[in-house]
Design a protein around this motif. Structure first.
Motif, PDB file in Angstrom:
ATOM      1  N   GLY A   1      23.158   4.988  90.837  1.00 32.98           N
ATOM      2  CA  GLY A   1      22.777   3.947  91.785  1.00 32.98           C
ATOM      3  C   GLY A   1      23.421   2.630  91.446  1.00 32.98           C
ATOM      4  O   GLY A   1      24.271   2.540  90.556  1.00 32.98           O
TER       5      GLY A   1
ATOM      6  N   THR B   1      16.804  -5.412  94.774  1.00 32.08           N
ATOM      7  CA  THR B   1      17.071  -4.215  95.575  1.00 32.08           C
ATOM      8  C   THR B   1      17.954  -3.262  94.768  1.00 32.08           C
ATOM      9  O   THR B   1      18.751  -3.692  93.930  1.00 32.08           O
ATOM     10  CB  THR B   1      17.788  -4.558  96.894  1.00 32.08           C
TER      11      THR B   1
ATOM     12  N   PHE C   1      20.255   0.607  95.297  1.00 24.59           N
ATOM     13  CA  PHE C   1      20.794   1.611  96.190  1.00 24.59           C
ATOM     14  C   PHE C   1      20.947   2.897  95.401  1.00 24.59           C
ATOM     15  O   PHE C   1      21.583   2.917  94.352  1.00 24.59           O
ATOM     16  CB  PHE C   1      22.130   1.152  96.774  1.00 24.59           C
ATOM     17  N   SER C   2      20.325   3.946  95.884  1.00 18.96           N
ATOM     18  CA  SER C   2      20.322   5.227  95.193  1.00 18.96           C
ATOM     19  C   SER C   2      21.502   6.071  95.652  1.00 18.96           C
ATOM     20  O   SER C   2      21.770   6.182  96.846  1.00 18.96           O
ATOM     21  CB  SER C   2      19.017   5.972  95.491  1.00 18.96           C
TER      22      SER C   2
ATOM     23  N   LYS D   1      17.235  10.214  98.113  1.00 19.29           N
ATOM     24  CA  LYS D   1      17.273   8.838  97.605  1.00 19.29           C
ATOM     25  C   LYS D   1      16.138   8.511  96.642  1.00 19.29           C
ATOM     26  O   LYS D   1      16.337   7.836  95.648  1.00 19.29           O
ATOM     27  CB  LYS D   1      17.284   7.834  98.759  1.00 19.29           C
ATOM     28  N   GLU D   2      14.940   8.988  96.912  1.00 12.10           N
ATOM     29  CA  GLU D   2      13.780   8.656  96.082  1.00 12.10           C
ATOM     30  C   GLU D   2      13.839   9.340  94.711  1.00 12.10           C
ATOM     31  O   GLU D   2      13.149   8.945  93.771  1.00 12.10           O
ATOM     32  CB  GLU D   2      12.496   9.045  96.814  1.00 12.10           C
TER      33      GLU D   2
ATOM     34  N   LYS E   1       9.536   1.272  98.471  1.00  9.50           N
ATOM     35  CA  LYS E   1      10.538   1.535  99.500  1.00  9.50           C
ATOM     36  C   LYS E   1      10.609   0.300 100.380  1.00  9.50           C
ATOM     37  O   LYS E   1       9.584  -0.270 100.744  1.00  9.50           O
ATOM     38  CB  LYS E   1      10.160   2.760 100.322  1.00  9.50           C
TER      39      LYS E   1
ATOM     40  N   ASN F   1      15.989   0.572 104.232  1.00 11.06           N
ATOM     41  CA  ASN F   1      16.770   1.776 103.926  1.00 11.06           C
ATOM     42  C   ASN F   1      17.056   1.947 102.437  1.00 11.06           C
ATOM     43  O   ASN F   1      17.889   2.760 102.058  1.00 11.06           O
ATOM     44  CB  ASN F   1      18.105   1.753 104.686  1.00 11.06           C
ATOM     45  N   HIS F   2      16.397   1.162 101.602  1.00  7.78           N
ATOM     46  CA  HIS F   2      16.631   1.257 100.164  1.00  7.78           C
ATOM     47  C   HIS F   2      15.316   0.958  99.442  1.00  7.78           C
ATOM     48  O   HIS F   2      14.253   1.082 100.025  1.00  7.78           O
ATOM     49  CB  HIS F   2      17.767   0.328  99.729  1.00  7.78           C
TER      50      HIS F   2
END
Length: 181
Positions: free
Chosen positions: A16, A29, A31-32, A37-38, A63, A66-67
């Motif tokens: 990420g 923030t 980003f995965s 993603k989680e 969450k 979108n990230h």
């Protein structure tokens, strides 16, 4: 910044990236890059590299759009969080779940040689792309007439015939480009 570190990742694996700071209390923030993603929160500890390796302890996460946003131990204000912006999130490879026979991670097949079913060498895997319909194997082209990469749909059994981890070799049902005479 108040993060202590004495550890470094073993076989670093990128999962990420830190984004911009969020709010004034030190949230940031992220980003995965994981498939789901989680799942990035299943792999700890996290590390980043900025002059030296630093271990990160995530205290909380949420969450957000979108990230995700995370609260990291030792980061209590926007200025400290801003120092992490654009740094990669790395884990030790051994923290990934053990795979069953004939399973592999994408990063494991980077640099595998690719041959077609006629045993013509096509090149080496340089990347994979996830698309809506199927994944794409990107192979560096070895033909002298064309230096463009070869994009091969990653459809197991139909196009991807075999992945041999012992020989680091992928066999595909794919015709190589033949030069015009």
């Amino acid at each position: 910044m108040l993060i202590n570190n004495i550890n470094i990742p073993v076989q670093p694996l990128l999962i990420g990236k830190f984004g911009k700071s969020y709010g004034i209390l030190g949230w940031i923030t992220i980003f995965s890059f994981t498939e789901e993603k989680e799942k990035i929160f299943d792999y700890f500890p996290w590390f980043f590299f900025k002059k030296k390796w630093t271990k990160v302890q995530v205290k909380n996460w949420k969450k957000y759009k979108n990230h995700f946003i995370v609260y990291i131990k030792g980061i209590s204000n926007r200025s400290d969080a801003r120092e992490l912006t654009n740094l990669n999130i790395v884990i030790s490879k051994h923290t990934l779940p053990k795979l069953k026979k004939n399973e592999y991670y994408w990063n494991d097949i980077i640099n595998y040689k690719v041959v077609n079913t006629y045993q013509h060498y096509l090149g080496k895997v340089i990347d994979l792309i996830r698309t809506k319909n199927n994944d794409i194997l990107i192979v560096s082209n070895t033909l002298a007439i064309s230096k463009k990469n070869i994009f091969i749909p990653f459809i197991e059994k139909k196009i991807i015939k075999e992945i041999n981890s012992n020989y680091k070799l992928i066999t595909v049902q794919w015709n190589s480009i033949t030069p015009y005479k």
